[in-house]
Design an enzyme around this catalytic site. Structure first.
Site, PDB file in Angstrom:
ATOM      1  N   CYS A 128       0.838  -1.201   0.000  1.00 21.40           N
ATOM      2  CA  CYS A 128       0.000   0.000   0.000  1.00 21.40           C
ATOM      3  C   CYS A 128       0.870   1.248   0.000  1.00 21.40           C
ATOM      4  CB  CYS A 128      -0.934   0.042   1.199  1.00 21.40           C
ATOM      5  SG  CYS A 128      -1.957   1.523   1.125  1.00 21.40           S
ATOM      6  N   LYS A 163       0.856  -9.901  -2.323  1.00 22.83           N
ATOM      7  CA  LYS A 163       0.428  -8.904  -3.304  1.00 22.83           C
ATOM      8  C   LYS A 163       1.572  -7.942  -3.597  1.00 22.83           C
ATOM      9  CE  LYS A 163      -3.358  -5.792  -4.321  1.00 22.83           C
ATOM     10  NZ  LYS A 163      -4.751  -5.533  -3.984  1.00 22.83           N
TER      11      LYS A 163
HETATM   12  C1  LIG Z   1     -10.432   2.561  -2.884  1.00 19.72           C
HETATM   13  C2  LIG Z   1      -9.390   1.475  -2.959  1.00 19.72           C
HETATM   14  C3  LIG Z   1      -9.010   0.804  -1.790  1.00 19.72           C
HETATM   15  C4  LIG Z   1      -8.040  -0.217  -1.855  1.00 19.72           C
HETATM   16  N1  LIG Z   1      -7.697  -0.876  -0.691  1.00 19.72           N
HETATM   17  C5  LIG Z   1      -6.793  -1.886  -0.756  1.00 19.72           C
HETATM   18  C6  LIG Z   1      -6.468  -2.637   0.422  1.00 19.72           C
HETATM   19  O1  LIG Z   1      -7.028  -2.431   1.507  1.00 19.72           O
HETATM   20  N2  LIG Z   1      -5.529  -3.625   0.305  1.00 19.72           N
HETATM   21  C7  LIG Z   1      -4.905  -3.900  -0.901  1.00 19.72           C
HETATM   22  O2  LIG Z   1      -4.055  -4.804  -0.947  1.00 19.72           O
HETATM   23  N3  LIG Z   1      -5.237  -3.238  -2.024  1.00 19.72           N
HETATM   24  C8  LIG Z   1      -6.148  -2.246  -1.985  1.00 19.72           C
HETATM   25  N4  LIG Z   1      -6.482  -1.573  -3.137  1.00 19.72           N
HETATM   26  C9  LIG Z   1      -5.858  -1.960  -4.424  1.00 19.72           C
HETATM   27  C10 LIG Z   1      -6.770  -2.884  -5.230  1.00 19.72           C
HETATM   28  O3  LIG Z   1      -7.031  -4.084  -4.544  1.00 19.72           O
HETATM   29  C11 LIG Z   1      -6.142  -3.220  -6.618  1.00 19.72           C
HETATM   30  O4  LIG Z   1      -4.909  -3.868  -6.433  1.00 19.72           O
HETATM   31  C12 LIG Z   1      -5.914  -1.979  -7.473  1.00 19.72           C
HETATM   32  O5  LIG Z   1      -6.948  -1.033  -7.300  1.00 19.72           O
HETATM   33  C13 LIG Z   1      -5.769  -2.320  -8.974  1.00 19.72           C
HETATM   34  O6  LIG Z   1      -6.935  -2.897  -9.487  1.00 19.72           O
HETATM   35  P1  LIG Z   1      -8.117  -2.039 -10.213  1.00 19.72           P
HETATM   36  O7  LIG Z   1      -7.439  -1.139 -11.198  1.00 19.72           O
HETATM   37  O8  LIG Z   1      -9.002  -3.069 -10.840  1.00 19.72           O
HETATM   38  O9  LIG Z   1      -8.784  -1.267  -9.142  1.00 19.72           O
HETATM   39  C14 LIG Z   1      -7.446  -0.549  -3.103  1.00 19.72           C
HETATM   40  C15 LIG Z   1      -7.852   0.119  -4.263  1.00 19.72           C
HETATM   41  C16 LIG Z   1      -8.816   1.118  -4.214  1.00 19.72           C
HETATM   42  C17 LIG Z   1      -9.223   1.797  -5.493  1.00 19.72           C
END
Ligand SMILES: Cc1cc2nc3c(=O)[nH]c(=O)nc-3n(C[C@H](O)[C@H](O)[C@H](O)COP(=O)(O)O)c2cc1C
Length: 301
Positions: A128, A163
């Site tokens: 993160c 991750k």
């Molecule tokens: C609002 C938000 C909150 C997220 N919270 C987490 C989290 O708590 N833990 C984590 O590993 N990834 C978190 N992510 C990352 C997502 O799981 C993902 O890896 C990332 O958004 C890429 O995928 P996407 O483009 O389909 O959203 C978060 C993403 C967003 C947009």
């Protein structure tokens, strides 16, 4: 057609899962979709103690995606086990808990307690970019990264997913280190650090100044990274980053993913996971593909 997906010892009924932080704890989406139809639900990141997250504004829109700096707000492990897990257990889907800590001992405690609580797998959030302590430090310092995975591995029998952060010079090194340290599966990518400035106020649009970019804007980067990692490691890969359609998901499969996670798309279309699953099925029928395994990593370069 066989949709079952084996990620090592973690067996899913289909390859479509949710991405952590974008699907709450499942309940929020249950009025839109049948949660039984998901291959797995990956819940929002959980820490040992509750976290307030960052001050607002924490989200802003960008072309083809969003920036977020939520700062891992969550109610903590005890509350999750008491309030959220019993509900999730009612569904015929795997429950994967994304965990984060500020020390290796915190990750270990989370893993042990979640194993005792009966979850199906844990995903180590070492990536993160939006918190000052923990998070990205574990994901970008390879020595600490390896130590963390090795130590958690020793203390749990649960399938371990690591991750990966895209915010490194060479993601392949981290993929290999995760495999060598005992991670059963890798998932990628987390968000890419970004910034957006309001030119009138000359201030960043996020109180945290920088945030994590997600959505279709990051998909080509994510596909490239999945492809690079597929050529580097033997553990299964969960691909994510900007998937909004079945075609996007299939790109990740061809690049080397055995399963896919849908993130930002859930905010735009709460039925996105189901549309993607249906689209994958149609593609398989049309192309006479019996199992997604036949497609994984088969991009012709
Ligand atoms: C609002 C938000 C909150 C997220 N919270 C987490 C989290 O708590 N833990 C984590 O590993 N990834 C978190 N992510 C990352 C997502 O799981 C993902 O890896 C990332 O958004 C890429 O995928 P996407 O483009 O389909 O959203 C978060 C993403 C967003 C947009």
């Amino acid at each position: 057609m066989n949709l079952t997906t084996n990620l090592g010892k973690l067996k899913l009924t289909n390859p479509v899962m949710t991405a952590s932080g974008t699907f709450g704890y499942g309940k929020e989406y249950s009025e839109f979709i049948d949660l039984n139809q998901l291959g797995a639900i990956v819940v929002k990141g959980i820490s040992l103690k509750p976290m307030k997250g960052n001050p607002g504004p924490r989200i802003c829109e960008t072309p083809c995606g969003m920036l977020n700096a939520i700062g891992l707000q969550n109610a903590g492990l005890k509350e999750f086990i008491k309030q959220q897990l019993p509900y999730l257990r009612n569904f015929n889907t795997k429950i994967i808990v994304n965990i984060l800590g500020t020390s290796i001992n915190e990750y270990i405690e989370l893993a042990e307690d979640l194993e005792a609580a009966g979850v199906d797998a844990i995903e180590l959030n070492v990536s993160c970019p939006n918190v000052k302590k923990g998070g990205i430090v574990f994901g970008t310092d390879i020595k600490i990264f390896e130590e963390l995975i090795r130590d958690v591995r020793r203390r749990t029998r649960l399938p371990l997913i690591t991750k990966l952060s895209p915010n490194t010079a060479d993601i392949k090194l981290f993929a290999k280190a995760a495999e060598d340290a005992g991670s059963d599966i890798i998932s990628l990518i987390n968000t890419i650090t970004g910034m957006s400035i309001n030119i009138k106020t000359r201030r960043s649009r996020l109180a945290n100044i920088t945030g994590g970019l997600s959505g279709p804007a990051i998909r080509p980067v994510a596909v490239r990274m999945v492809w690079e990692c597929f050529k580097t490691v033997n553990v299964p890969i969960i691909g994510m980053g900007g998937i909004i359609s079945a075609e996007d998901a299939l790109e990740f499969v061809l690049a080397g993913a055995s399963a896919v996670a849908v993130g930002t798309a859930n905010f735009v279309n709460p039925r996105a996971t189901m549309d993607i699953l249906e689209g994958i099925k149609s593609f398989m029928t049309e192309n006479k593909i019996n199992s997604l395994k036949e497609l994984t990593g088969t991009v012709k370069c």
